[in-house]
Design an enzyme around this catalytic site. Structure first.
Site, mmCIF file in Angstrom:
data_model
loop_
_atom_site.group_PDB
_atom_site.id
_atom_site.type_symbol
_atom_site.label_atom_id
_atom_site.label_comp_id
_atom_site.label_asym_id
_atom_site.label_seq_id
_atom_site.Cartn_x
_atom_site.Cartn_y
_atom_site.Cartn_z
ATOM 1 N N PHE A 164 0.819 -1.215 0.000
ATOM 2 C CA PHE A 164 0.000 0.000 0.000
ATOM 3 C C PHE A 164 0.855 1.267 0.000
ATOM 4 C CE2 PHE A 164 -2.767 -3.232 2.015
ATOM 5 C CZ PHE A 164 -3.786 -3.237 1.073
ATOM 6 N N ARG A 166 2.915 4.554 -0.960
ATOM 7 C CA ARG A 166 2.709 5.620 -1.955
ATOM 8 C C ARG A 166 4.056 6.144 -2.403
ATOM 9 N NH1 ARG A 166 0.130 9.253 2.363
ATOM 10 N NH2 ARG A 166 1.710 8.048 3.448
ATOM 11 N N LEU A 265 -10.110 13.570 -1.572
ATOM 12 C CA LEU A 265 -11.257 14.337 -2.071
ATOM 13 C C LEU A 265 -10.768 15.638 -2.699
ATOM 14 C CD1 LEU A 265 -14.117 13.969 0.581
ATOM 15 C CD2 LEU A 265 -14.057 13.056 -1.748
ATOM 16 N N GLY A 268 -9.064 18.169 -9.057
ATOM 17 C CA GLY A 268 -7.913 18.692 -9.780
ATOM 18 C C GLY A 268 -7.889 18.190 -11.203
ATOM 19 N N CYS A 275 -0.276 3.342 -10.935
ATOM 20 C CA CYS A 275 -1.156 2.420 -10.193
ATOM 21 C C CYS A 275 -2.631 2.637 -10.486
ATOM 22 C CB CYS A 275 -0.879 2.549 -8.708
ATOM 23 S SG CYS A 275 0.839 2.174 -8.327
ATOM 24 N N LYS A 335 2.642 13.396 -9.427
ATOM 25 C CA LYS A 335 2.295 13.998 -8.132
ATOM 26 C C LYS A 335 3.577 14.524 -7.509
ATOM 27 C CE LYS A 335 2.731 10.107 -4.998
ATOM 28 N NZ LYS A 335 2.111 9.381 -3.930
HETATM 29 C C1 UGA Z 1 -1.354 4.658 -4.873
HETATM 30 C C2 UGA Z 1 -2.001 4.328 -3.527
HETATM 31 O O1 UGA Z 1 -2.277 5.529 -2.816
HETATM 32 C C3 UGA Z 1 -1.091 3.437 -2.694
HETATM 33 O O2 UGA Z 1 -1.742 3.064 -1.473
HETATM 34 C C4 UGA Z 1 -0.764 2.174 -3.495
HETATM 35 O O3 UGA Z 1 0.136 1.333 -2.787
HETATM 36 C C5 UGA Z 1 -0.133 2.566 -4.825
HETATM 37 O O4 UGA Z 1 -1.039 3.429 -5.549
HETATM 38 C C6 UGA Z 1 0.110 1.299 -5.603
HETATM 39 O O5 UGA Z 1 -0.854 0.613 -5.961
HETATM 40 O O6 UGA Z 1 1.285 0.924 -5.785
HETATM 41 P P1 UGA Z 1 0.528 6.380 -5.705
HETATM 42 O O7 UGA Z 1 0.172 5.936 -7.095
HETATM 43 O O8 UGA Z 1 1.950 6.462 -5.303
HETATM 44 O O9 UGA Z 1 -0.175 5.404 -4.616
HETATM 45 O O10 UGA Z 1 -0.072 7.839 -5.525
HETATM 46 P P2 UGA Z 1 -1.294 8.540 -4.755
HETATM 47 O O11 UGA Z 1 -0.757 9.382 -3.683
HETATM 48 O O12 UGA Z 1 -2.323 7.571 -4.383
HETATM 49 O O13 UGA Z 1 -1.858 9.490 -5.925
HETATM 50 C C7 UGA Z 1 -2.349 8.954 -7.137
HETATM 51 C C8 UGA Z 1 -2.877 10.067 -8.018
HETATM 52 O O14 UGA Z 1 -4.081 10.602 -7.486
HETATM 53 C C9 UGA Z 1 -1.933 11.254 -8.201
HETATM 54 O O15 UGA Z 1 -1.923 11.652 -9.551
HETATM 55 C C10 UGA Z 1 -2.533 12.337 -7.325
HETATM 56 O O16 UGA Z 1 -2.245 13.645 -7.789
HETATM 57 C C11 UGA Z 1 -4.018 12.019 -7.485
HETATM 58 N N1 UGA Z 1 -4.860 12.521 -6.371
HETATM 59 C C12 UGA Z 1 -4.685 12.048 -5.114
HETATM 60 C C13 UGA Z 1 -5.847 13.459 -6.651
HETATM 61 O O17 UGA Z 1 -6.028 13.901 -7.801
HETATM 62 N N2 UGA Z 1 -6.644 13.889 -5.625
HETATM 63 C C14 UGA Z 1 -6.500 13.430 -4.358
HETATM 64 O O18 UGA Z 1 -7.286 13.861 -3.465
HETATM 65 C C15 UGA Z 1 -5.496 12.501 -4.096
#
Ligand code: UGA
Length: 469
Positions: A164, A166, A265, A268, A275, A335
């Site tokens: 899990f 990030r 939430l 954007g 992932c 990100k």
């Molecule tokens: C995600 C999961 O959060 C991890 O728990 C998981 O282990 C991982 O995938 C995986 O499967 O390996 P990650 O891809 O590193 O992690 O990044 P996140 O922080 O989850 O963000 C994913 C995307 O969602 C980014 O582009 C971020 O900008 C976007 N995001 C996130 C939003 O647009 N809004 C939000 O409120 C949160």
């Protein structure tokens, strides 16, 4: 315990380093010779905060080493983790003679099969084989079949231990995970993994022990649900824009209900990375394969595309024609905190703008080399101010914290037209109004500066009667 981690990527490398930190003897096995050679010299293949220190410490202790040779790394191991990539399957296998084709979005599991084959071939005794890569439910059944062909006739137990972590917080998430999920179908495999994780569980992680299929499916469920939360926020943002309401305030209100929670939430430009997009598609495809049409997941993906379209519409609305206009993108990684540009909304936007004839310049604190490899037509600026110089519009694509501290007066001076499209709601609209920008956030009321008063037309020249008339 003796552990082999197959795949030294964004999941495998932090996991290997964390297990070495927990006191195990770990070999990171990867078939990329260049990557292994670099890691042997403690050079990392990607940026991840605090990972360098963890790899340095593991290597210095002698508990972490890297190898390209399975026949050297695998013998004697108690546990082997499969941490290889599971990219979307491309090209999709066409249906035979007009029959149905494979559902789209299925992952390519060749690397998982190859890892299992190597384990079966090189193990010198019984072993617990753990899937850590994100895989569709029932993949363990396939892995078991491959292992059953092991020439050594060893006994393999297959477990699922989804990750899990990030990107950007991978070290923190590996050393102090909120939860550890282990799916296994035998008491012995459970016992081995409990022992393996004991030092990490002591840091306060919640340990979920379940069966293999439940664990495999739980990972897809988590990523799909987080994607769904983001898409909900993005759909809500469209309604807020139409109604004149504020999506950030609504997310705060919703998030104060513990049943909903504030995380994920943020409206954007949509989610990117290696992932969410692929895992959502894989989960959708696997559900369909199992006979359930989980159409909600299609909607989540559609809303994600729509979020990016909405940013493009705002840019076009502000610039009118895109041809020949200069657009500056702040942030190129998918990100903040990473140099990973895979499925980055910023690069998808860059491609669209370039395709529409705009001149696009970008700046990212970490991801220039990766962005240049993906979008060679993208001009790269040495810093945010250089990117803004002469641009007709500045777009915030990735919310790197340092962008929030930019000198707004300087930025305004540098831009040819002071328009900021904020695809991540990084800035405070009131501050932007005071700084004199036309500010177009996501799902919040825009700030429009009054157009400069029309200058009076110069008086027409007095026509003198010509000599000939
Ligand atoms: C995600 C999961 O959060 C991890 O728990 C998981 O282990 C991982 O995938 C995986 O499967 O390996 P990650 O891809 O590193 O992690 O990044 P996140 O922080 O989850 O963000 C994913 C995307 O969602 C980014 O582009 C971020 O900008 C976007 N995001 C996130 C939003 O647009 N809004 C939000 O409120 C949160």
């Amino acid at each position: 315990m003796r552990v082999v981690v197959i795949g030294a990527g964004h999941v495998g490398l932090p996991s290997a380093a964390a297990l070495a930190h927990a006191g195990h003897e770990v070999v990171g096995l990867d078939d990329d010779a260049g990557r292994v050679a670099a890691l042997q010299e403690r050079r990392l293949p990607f940026f991840e905060a605090a990972l360098q220190e963890l790899v340095d410490a593991g290597s210095a202790s002698g508990r972490l080493r890297f190898s390209q040779d399975p026949s050297e790394a695998l013998p004697g191991a108690d546990v082997a983790f499969i941490c290889v990539g599971t990219p979307p399957a491309r090209p999709l296998r066409p249906g035979l003679q007009g029959g149905p084709s494979r559902p789209t979005g299925e992952p390519n599991l060749l690397a998982v099969e190859q890892a299992a084959e190597r384990i079966g071939r090189c193990a010198s005794g019984d072993m617990v084989v753990v899937e850590k890569s994100t895989v569709p439910v029932q993949t363990a059944d396939r892995v078991r079949i491959v292992l059953s062909r092991s020439p050594g006739h060893h006994h393999f137990e297959v477990a699922s231990n989804p990750e899990f972590l990030r990107e950007g917080c991978a070290v923190e998430d590996s050393l102090h995970p909120g939860r550890i999920l282990v799916g296994a179908d035998t008491p012995h495999a459970h016992e081995v993994l409990r022992r393996l994780y004991a030092p990490i569980v002591e840091t306060g992680a919640r340990y979920h022990a379940t069966d293999v299929r439940t664990a495999e499916l739980a990972k897809h469920a988590c990523n799909a649900f987080l994607s769904l939360k983001i898409s909900f926020a993005n759909g809500l943002a469209r309604v807020c824009e139409a109604a004149g309401a504020d999506v950030v305030a609504i997310a705060d209100i919703m998030g104060s209900d513990p049943r909903i929670g504030r995380a994920f939430l943020n409206a954007g430009m949509g989610y990117g990375g290696f992932c969410f997009p692929k895992d959502l598609a894989a989960f959708r495809a696997q559900s369909l394969r199992l006979g359930y049409d989980f159409g909600l997941l299609d909607e989540v993906a559609r809303l994600n595309d729509e979020a990016l379209e909405a940013v493009l519409d705002k840019i076009e609305g502000a610039l009118w024609n895109l041809e020949g206009k200069r657009v500056a993108l702040l942030g190129l990684a998918f990100k903040p905190g990473t140099d990973d540009v895979r499925e980055s909304p910023a690069l998808r936007l860059a491609r669209s703008l370039i395709g529409a004839g705009a001149d696009v310049v970008g700046f990212d604190p970490r991801a220039h080399a990766q962005a240049a490899a993906e979008v060679p037509e993208l001009e790269l600026a040495p810093d945010a101010y250089a990117a803004a110089g002469g641009a007709h519009c500045l777009v915030v694509c990735t919310e790197w914290p340092e962008f929030a501290a930019l000198d707004l007066a300087r930025l305004r001076e540098l831009l040819a037209v002071p328009v900021i499209v904020d695809g991540r709601n990084l800035f405070d609209p009131e501050v932007m109004a005071r700084a004199g920008f036309t500010y177009l956030p996501t799902g919040r009321p825009p700030v429009k500066q009054e157009p400069p008063p029309a200058r009076p037309l110069p008086a027409p020249p007095v026509r003198r009667p010509s000599a000939r008339t």
